[in-house]
Scaffold this active site. Sequence first.
Site, PDB file in Angstrom:
ATOM      1  CB  ALA A 108      15.137 -12.763   6.598  1.00 42.30           C
ATOM      2  CB  THR A 151      -0.910   0.045   1.248  1.00 41.12           C
ATOM      3  OG1 THR A 151      -0.087  -0.195   2.385  1.00 41.12           O
ATOM      4  CG2 THR A 151      -2.003  -1.004   1.181  1.00 41.12           C
ATOM      5  CB  SER A 207      13.419  -3.765   6.556  1.00 45.78           C
ATOM      6  OG  SER A 207      12.345  -3.769   5.687  1.00 45.78           O
ATOM      7  CG  ASP A 213      10.843  -1.686   3.960  1.00 42.50           C
ATOM      8  OD1 ASP A 213       9.735  -2.107   4.323  1.00 42.50           O
ATOM      9  OD2 ASP A 213      11.400  -2.053   2.911  1.00 42.50           O
ATOM     10  CD  GLU A 237      16.330  -0.519  -0.705  1.00 45.36           C
ATOM     11  OE1 GLU A 237      16.400  -1.309  -1.655  1.00 45.36           O
ATOM     12  OE2 GLU A 237      16.650  -0.819   0.461  1.00 45.36           O
TER      13      GLU A 237
HETATM   14  C1  GLA Z   1       8.921  -4.124   0.694  1.00 45.64           C
HETATM   15  C2  GLA Z   1       9.131  -2.658   0.318  1.00 45.64           C
HETATM   16  C3  GLA Z   1       8.107  -1.760   1.019  1.00 45.64           C
HETATM   17  C4  GLA Z   1       6.680  -2.259   0.811  1.00 45.64           C
HETATM   18  C5  GLA Z   1       6.585  -3.765   1.076  1.00 45.64           C
HETATM   19  C6  GLA Z   1       5.251  -4.335   0.687  1.00 45.64           C
HETATM   20  O1  GLA Z   1       9.183  -4.308   2.052  1.00 45.64           O
HETATM   21  O2  GLA Z   1      10.432  -2.263   0.646  1.00 45.64           O
HETATM   22  O3  GLA Z   1       8.257  -0.436   0.575  1.00 45.64           O
HETATM   23  O4  GLA Z   1       6.223  -1.909  -0.461  1.00 45.64           O
HETATM   24  O5  GLA Z   1       7.594  -4.497   0.387  1.00 45.64           O
HETATM   25  O6  GLA Z   1       4.230  -3.795   1.444  1.00 45.64           O
END
Ligand code: GLA
Length: 385
Positions: free
Chosen positions: A121, A35, A124, A170, A158
């Site tokens: 994993a 989202t 993050s 994240d 990123e």
């Molecule tokens: C990864 C991305 C986030 C988010 C999630 C899915 O963790 O880094 O920004 O989009 O996927 O919700």
Amino acid sequence: MQKDVLAEKFLDVFGSSPEVYSRAPGRVEILGNHTDYNEGYVLSMAVDRYTSLAMKHSSGNFRIYSDLVEEPLVEFPHSEIAIKTNSWVDYLKGVVIALKSKGLEVTPVDIFVTSDVPLSAGMSSSASFEMALVEAFCLLFSFELSMAEKAKVGQSCENDFIGANTGLMDQFTSLSGEEGSFVFSEYRNFEVKRIPFPAGCGFVVFNTAVKHDLSLDYNVRRQACENAVAEISKSSRGIKALRDIDQQLLASYKSLLGKDVFARALHVVGENERVSKALSFLSVGDIESFGQLLFDSHQSSIENFENSCPELDFLVKASIESRFCLGARLSGGGFGGISIHLVQDQQLKEFREEMSLIFEQEFGFRPKSYVCKSANGASSHKYLS
Ligand code: GLA
């Protein structure tokens, strides 16, 4: 790692003491899958696992050392900052470049970095590394950045350097976590609120060890969401993102969007609604209904977003059947990585054991698992000289 222990290790490697210390936690996504880049809502939690680093100005090259890798000391001159190496050091380069593009010049530094966030994993580890770097750079170079600006530096690393078109969840979670709280965030006005963590409950996290390069399918899913918005906004006013669409409006475009794009959008629209419902359930302490939303979210990942995998499905199905688990789903990008499981505190141990055993019977190995507590977000400190 503790500040003083890290200072000693830094001294051993670089022969002098560090100037600043920082740390930033990993995260789990509780609800609100995919989202964030759709300007929507997320409920997440910073976990009690951190990337920590010590840093000091260097008079020569950039030097970075990690006790987590085989070739620990990496050295490169400032002139090579934009040269990608397809290794973990790229996160340092990406962050330095992102700061530079904001007019903030970083000169070479020495860094000792370590982490107990599980690597690759789905918790993050990379965002926690980026945020620990940003916090340390801000302190060492006296940069003044807001929370959202810091997060966007990580996102730019990123998106523009690593090549994964990820959102901001994240980094937001790593910066805004608080012990005893979930983080509720929304990605149009970039607002963040802390929501009390339900008393007497905890999360078990299982690592399926299924690795997935997020820059592949993730970017394809993101494109599908953008295609849905492009189509719907042609004839419906005021639609800027999937955040502006509810299930009813979406349903009226079903035939126009095509099966896949419709299903991807339905997942995101459903996730936004589930986050809103979660806030209501949490506010009245209805943990069972909150947990059911996690199961519903996973089902939507299977049916609509197609970002699950057999190992994750197995863990969630077994959780539905277990008498201990209140809710479970994949967490983060998906396609592998981790699942999260909501369990009453006194049953955490038994549940973890039960699941590890049945997973082993099915897949032939015991998955790594963690009991995760909500934790404080990123911070930085100066070492006293
Ligand atoms: C990864 C991305 C986030 C988010 C999630 C899915 O963790 O880094 O920004 O989009 O996927 O919700």
